[in-house]
Design a protein around this motif. Structure first.
Motif, mmCIF file in Angstrom:
data_model
loop_
_atom_site.group_PDB
_atom_site.id
_atom_site.type_symbol
_atom_site.label_atom_id
_atom_site.label_comp_id
_atom_site.label_asym_id
_atom_site.label_seq_id
_atom_site.Cartn_x
_atom_site.Cartn_y
_atom_site.Cartn_z
ATOM 1 N N UNK A 151 0.824 -1.206 0.000
ATOM 2 C CA UNK A 151 0.000 0.000 0.000
ATOM 3 C C UNK A 151 0.863 1.263 0.000
ATOM 4 N N UNK A 152 1.891 1.288 0.849
ATOM 5 C CA UNK A 152 2.769 2.462 0.864
ATOM 6 C C UNK A 152 3.525 2.591 -0.454
ATOM 7 N N UNK A 153 3.949 1.480 -1.038
ATOM 8 C CA UNK A 153 4.633 1.520 -2.333
ATOM 9 C C UNK A 153 3.722 2.099 -3.398
ATOM 10 N N UNK A 154 2.467 1.669 -3.394
ATOM 11 C CA UNK A 154 1.490 2.201 -4.348
ATOM 12 C C UNK A 154 1.323 3.701 -4.185
ATOM 13 N N UNK A 165 2.540 6.485 -6.981
ATOM 14 C CA UNK A 165 1.567 7.424 -7.559
ATOM 15 C C UNK A 165 2.065 8.854 -7.429
ATOM 16 N N UNK A 166 2.628 9.181 -6.274
ATOM 17 C CA UNK A 166 3.163 10.524 -6.077
ATOM 18 C C UNK A 166 4.339 10.789 -7.020
ATOM 19 N N UNK A 167 5.182 9.769 -7.215
ATOM 20 C CA UNK A 167 6.297 9.948 -8.130
ATOM 21 C C UNK A 167 5.856 10.100 -9.564
ATOM 22 N N UNK A 168 4.780 9.414 -9.928
ATOM 23 C CA UNK A 168 4.272 9.475 -11.297
ATOM 24 C C UNK A 168 3.509 10.768 -11.562
ATOM 25 N N UNK A 179 -0.328 17.690 -3.553
ATOM 26 C CA UNK A 179 -0.952 18.733 -2.747
ATOM 27 C C UNK A 179 -2.438 18.560 -2.532
ATOM 28 N N UNK A 180 -3.109 17.882 -3.444
ATOM 29 C CA UNK A 180 -4.551 17.733 -3.294
ATOM 30 C C UNK A 180 -4.984 16.288 -3.103
ATOM 31 N N UNK A 181 -4.035 15.413 -2.838
ATOM 32 C CA UNK A 181 -4.389 13.990 -2.740
ATOM 33 C C UNK A 181 -5.321 13.702 -1.573
ATOM 34 N N UNK A 182 -5.151 14.436 -0.461
ATOM 35 C CA UNK A 182 -5.989 14.174 0.704
ATOM 36 C C UNK A 182 -7.381 14.791 0.570
ATOM 37 N N UNK A 183 -7.656 15.398 -0.555
ATOM 38 C CA UNK A 183 -9.018 15.869 -0.814
ATOM 39 C C UNK A 183 -9.924 14.736 -1.268
ATOM 40 N N UNK A 225 -2.903 1.183 -11.193
ATOM 41 C CA UNK A 225 -3.191 2.161 -10.141
ATOM 42 C C UNK A 225 -4.641 2.045 -9.675
ATOM 43 N N UNK A 226 -5.553 1.992 -10.614
ATOM 44 C CA UNK A 226 -6.966 1.962 -10.243
ATOM 45 C C UNK A 226 -7.383 0.610 -9.671
ATOM 46 N N UNK A 227 -6.804 -0.473 -10.158
ATOM 47 C CA UNK A 227 -7.078 -1.774 -9.553
ATOM 48 C C UNK A 227 -6.577 -1.793 -8.114
ATOM 49 N N UNK A 228 -5.424 -1.183 -7.862
ATOM 50 C CA UNK A 228 -4.846 -1.177 -6.519
ATOM 51 C C UNK A 228 -5.742 -0.443 -5.528
#
Length: 256
Positions: A42-45, A49-52, A58-62, A141-144
């Motif tokens: 989960x942390x790797x995913x 995603x952040x690296x990609x 900045x808005x991921x927690x929205x 990404x979306x399957x994860x």
């Protein structure tokens, strides 16, 4: 009147047969290893995603999806740690925590085994594209975050010896969803976009937004009831029908 702790199954001693750290199917070391592997995945995913897409940090927690996926990562990290300590010592740190922390752990477990199913259902029913993802990365990404999240939740229902969820947790699950609505509209006010299209009153009107919001609240209640039933059935099959009762696990260290 029963206290919040009593209604939440926070007893003294807490979890005397170590239901959170033991399984009917696998040994405690294997359960710990599995949980830690899920946390690592989960942390790797998340960080891939952040690296990609660094602009999305900045808005991921929205997004409720991201919040619940972070919760999965941390839950499996903490649960794996507690289970690993129990496997080595016969005691889990959770048993020495203050009652309010034990209550929060139980509530955390309830969110982990309910919210992912809601996320998966809403995404594939309302938000997923009509055609499959053309890029392998987008599909992974979306399957994860929209499918494997529910698989992890399902296994966390089936593997440990956890009891049915306390009913008192339902108001908290609804309250957290209501709190997320506030986050979504704060995001609109500060960053200018709606995290999910069905929250936009300009699209279909306030009534439709209200209907979606109520529907999601009802949905989490339905998910909770289904999970409660599965947990009750699990305990009944293993402990009543197959004779794997609680006394087998009372203050015993499982073999490595």
């Amino acid at each position: 009147m029963r206290s919040l702790y009593d209604l939440s199954s926070v007893s003294k001693p807490f979890d005397p047969s170590h239901r959170f750290e033991t399984s009917y199917l696998v040994s405690a070391p294997l359960l710990a290893g599995y949980r830690l592997l899920v946390s690592i995945y989960a942390f790797t995913t998340i960080f891939l995603r952040y690296g990609h897409e660094p602009d999305e940090i900045g808005r991921s927690f929205s997004y409720f999806t991201n919040i619940t996926f972070w919760a999965l990562a941390f839950y499996f990290l903490f649960a794996g740690f507690h289970t690993l300590v129990f496997a080595r010592t016969g005691r889990a740190p959770l048993g020495r925590w203050r009652p309010w922390l034990q209550f929060l752990h139980g509530l955390f477990y309830s969110t982990v085994v309910t919210y992912p199913f809601l996320v998966t259902a809403v995404y594939w029913a309302l938000l997923a594209p009509d055609s499959w993802y053309p890029k392998t990365y987008d599909a992974w990404e979306n399957i994860s975050v929209h499918a494997l999240n529910s698989l992890f939740a399902l296994l966390e229902i089936l593997l440990p010896r956890t009891l049915p969820l306390p009913w008192i947790h339902i108001p908290f699950l609804i309250l957290f969803l209501a709190g997320y609505l506030g986050v979504a509209y704060i995001t609109k006010a500060t960053q200018g976009f709606y995290t999910y299209s069905f929250l936009d009153p300009n699209k279909d009107g306030d009534g439709v937004v209200a209907a979606y919001s109520i529907g999601i609240a009802v949905g989490i209640c339905v998910v909770f009831c289904v999970v409660w039933g599965v947990l009750r059935l699990k305990v009944w099959v293993w402990e009543t029908k197959l004779g794997r009762g609680e006394e087998r696990y009372l203050e015993k260290r499982l073999p490595v």
